[in-house]
Design an enzyme around this catalytic site. Structure first.
Site, PDB file in Angstrom:
ATOM      1  N   ASP A 313     -34.844  -7.122   0.714  1.00  0.00           N
ATOM      2  CA  ASP A 313     -33.833  -7.159  -0.344  1.00  0.00           C
ATOM      3  C   ASP A 313     -32.524  -7.821   0.117  1.00  0.00           C
ATOM      4  O   ASP A 313     -31.612  -8.016  -0.686  1.00  0.00           O
ATOM      5  CB  ASP A 313     -33.554  -5.737  -0.852  1.00  0.00           C
ATOM      6  CG  ASP A 313     -34.768  -5.164  -1.581  1.00  0.00           C
ATOM      7  OD1 ASP A 313     -35.576  -5.951  -2.124  1.00  0.00           O
ATOM      8  OD2 ASP A 313     -34.936  -3.932  -1.591  1.00  0.00           O
ATOM      9  N   ARG A 344     -35.501 -14.712  -6.662  1.00  0.00           N
ATOM     10  CA  ARG A 344     -34.285 -14.656  -5.842  1.00  0.00           C
ATOM     11  C   ARG A 344     -34.077 -15.902  -4.995  1.00  0.00           C
ATOM     12  O   ARG A 344     -32.966 -16.120  -4.500  1.00  0.00           O
ATOM     13  CB  ARG A 344     -34.293 -13.391  -4.967  1.00  0.00           C
ATOM     14  CG  ARG A 344     -34.044 -12.157  -5.791  1.00  0.00           C
ATOM     15  CD  ARG A 344     -33.950 -10.894  -4.963  1.00  0.00           C
ATOM     16  NE  ARG A 344     -33.548  -9.780  -5.824  1.00  0.00           N
ATOM     17  CZ  ARG A 344     -33.720  -8.506  -5.534  1.00  0.00           C
ATOM     18  NH1 ARG A 344     -34.278  -8.155  -4.382  1.00  0.00           N
ATOM     19  NH2 ARG A 344     -33.318  -7.565  -6.373  1.00  0.00           N
TER      20      ARG A 344
HETATM   21  C1  S3P Z   1     -39.161  -0.700  -2.667  1.00  0.00           C
HETATM   22  C2  S3P Z   1     -39.928  -1.629  -2.049  1.00  0.00           C
HETATM   23  C3  S3P Z   1     -39.615  -3.063  -2.011  1.00  0.00           C
HETATM   24  C4  S3P Z   1     -38.166  -3.341  -2.389  1.00  0.00           C
HETATM   25  C5  S3P Z   1     -37.697  -2.536  -3.554  1.00  0.00           C
HETATM   26  C6  S3P Z   1     -37.888  -1.044  -3.320  1.00  0.00           C
HETATM   27  C7  S3P Z   1     -39.636   0.702  -2.655  1.00  0.00           C
HETATM   28  O1  S3P Z   1     -40.446  -3.736  -2.920  1.00  0.00           O
HETATM   29  O2  S3P Z   1     -37.978  -4.710  -2.648  1.00  0.00           O
HETATM   30  O3  S3P Z   1     -36.308  -2.783  -3.795  1.00  0.00           O
HETATM   31  O4  S3P Z   1     -38.843   1.623  -2.930  1.00  0.00           O
HETATM   32  O5  S3P Z   1     -40.816   0.922  -2.353  1.00  0.00           O
HETATM   33  P1  S3P Z   1     -41.971  -4.103  -2.498  1.00  0.00           P
HETATM   34  O6  S3P Z   1     -42.604  -2.875  -2.029  1.00  0.00           O
HETATM   35  O7  S3P Z   1     -42.637  -4.624  -3.736  1.00  0.00           O
HETATM   36  O8  S3P Z   1     -41.814  -5.177  -1.457  1.00  0.00           O
END
Ligand code: S3P
Length: 427
Positions: A313, A344
């Site tokens: 992120d 992004r």
């Molecule tokens: C998250 C996992 C990430 C992240 C998101 C929150 C989570 O996404 O980008 O902001 O809480 O499991 P991905 O698991 O799809 O990479």
């Protein structure tokens, strides 16, 4: 709406950041299917977490809010009730995918939807393995929300994750609680590990190996107190600010130091930032205090694909920071950025170019050479909270005024972001 931001001379202060978004979502979901009352302190009060709370309320879970605490009245593994309406996951991919896993094995049907961004994000990555477990779900064009989940009897699988997604990993662990037998998840499991840390806290036994996670079905969760540490992805913006604005020092207290989340901190240290860390908590989530400055400026760096999951992120923010570092920065292996709240890579490159920065993009990353002059410009948030905040940080060292269009989206993860910026940014 537009927000005008002017450059600052210094970033100075001691702050705390709001609770970790990933840990907050999980505390509500696991609390909902636990037996007893789970007390969650330090929970993030933001639009995304409220989406999870609203969906769970519709499934019969009650919550009592007391300041920064929430009491989750768990209904046990089999106590959720059919919702009387479509569940709105808002902008939250985490809510959508974790609930897909949780709801696949219930004795009732549910429909999940969300905002325009959610309706464009890929959901097959969760639906596909869940179907192998016997789940029945209908997606729009096989990929998108609204998703109709027909509650089914599930069977365990041995599944190799194709994307390093903690959301998918968590969806499968949720379904694994309801599937007959023992579910094994392997492949790209090296994403954030909050679920693996929190489920054992609720009494669930997970078998963890380097290359696999196993969960046996039918395990009951028992309510337990959860303390949510500060979100390192929110702290990242202030770390970036402290590094960019010369002569700044910032202390960030009670922030998560979970190794699967602190990729940016490691990259900043490698780029020349001075970072002191004092760890105060270890389990289930390590956390502590950070002091950060960059007295000698930063050097460019190469981010390896293996580092991306621990800073997924923060990659847009890194581009902003790298534009002010000496030499080349290159990021590869970040194709997941294409399917976040916005694309992004497009959002980052478009806005940096608007601010006068030359940057090359790839399908899975970007390359730029610094330092280059950032010039105040009109920035589109793309309705993506992390883009709005990344470019608010760029404005701190830009020449002239920056205007952020549609800045309200910060509400998704950090509602107080602009107030904090005012407090610690000194003109
Ligand atoms: C998250 C996992 C990430 C992240 C998101 C929150 C989570 O996404 O980008 O902001 O809480 O499991 P991905 O698991 O799809 O990479």
């Amino acid at each position: 709406m537009t927000l005008a931001l002017d450059p600052v001379q210094q970033i100075q202060g001691t702050i705390e950041v709001p609770g970790d978004k990933s840990v907050s979502h999980r505390s509500l979901v696991f609390g909902a299917i636990a037996e007893g009352v789970t007390e969650v302190s330090g929970i993030l009060n933001s639009a995304d977490v409220r989406s999870t709370e609203t969906c769970l309320s519709a499934l019969g879970v009650s919550f009592i809010r007391r300041e920064d605490k929430v009491l989750v009245h768990g209904r046990g593994l089999h106590g959720l009730q059919v919702a009387s309406h479509v569940l709105d996951c808002g902008n939250s991919g985490t809510t959508t995918r974790i609930l897909m896993g949780l709801l696949a094995g219930q004795a009732f049907d549910t429909v999940l939807t969300g905002d325009e961004s959610i309706q464009r994000r890929p959901m097959k990555r969760a639906a596909e393995p869940l179907r192998e477990m016997g789940a029945r779900m209908d997606l729009i064009r096989g990929e998108f929300a609204p998703i109709t989940i027909h509650g089914s009897r599930l069977r365990s699988i041995d599944y190799s994750l194709k994307v390093a997604s903690a959301q998918v990993k968590t969806a499968l662990l949720m379904a694994g609680l309801y599937a007959e037998g023992t579910t094994t998840i392997r492949g790209q499991i090296a994403s954030r590990d909050h679920t693996e840390r929190m489920l054992p806290h609720f009494g669930v036994k997970l078998e963890m190996a380097d290359d696999a996670i196993r969960i046996r079905s039918g395990q009951r969760l028992s309510a337990c107190p959860i303390r949510v540490p500060g979100d390192p992805s929110s702290a990242a913006f202030w770390m970036g600010a402290a590094c960019l604005v010369r002569g700044s020092t910032l202390e960030i207290r009670n922030v998560s130091l979970n190794p699967t989340r602190i990729g940016l901190m490691k990259v900043l240290a490698r780029m020349g930032a001075s970072i002191d860390v004092e760890q105060t908590e270890t389990s289930p989530e390590p956390s502590g205090h950070i002091r950060i400055s960059a007295p000698h400026g930063l050097r460019g760096t190469e981010v390896l694909p293996s580092e991306v999951p621990s800073m997924v992120d923060e990659i847009p923010l890194l581009a902003v920071i790298a534009s002010q570092a000496e030499g080349e920065t290159i990021v590869h292996g970040a194709e997941e950025l294409r399917v976040k709240e916005s694309d992004r890579i497009v959002a980052t490159v478009t806005n940096l170019r608007a601010m006068g920065i030359e940057i090359e993009s790839f399908q899975d990353g970007y390359r730029l050479r610094g330092p280059q002059r950032l010039v105040g410009a009109k920035i589109d948030s793309f309705l993506d909270h992390r883009i709005a905040m990344s470019f608010a940080i760029a404005s701190l060292v830009a020449r002239g005024r920056t205007e952020i269009l549609r800045p309200d989206c910060v509400d998704i993860s950090y509602p107080e972001f602009f107030q904090v910026l005012q407090r610690i940014g000194h003109a």
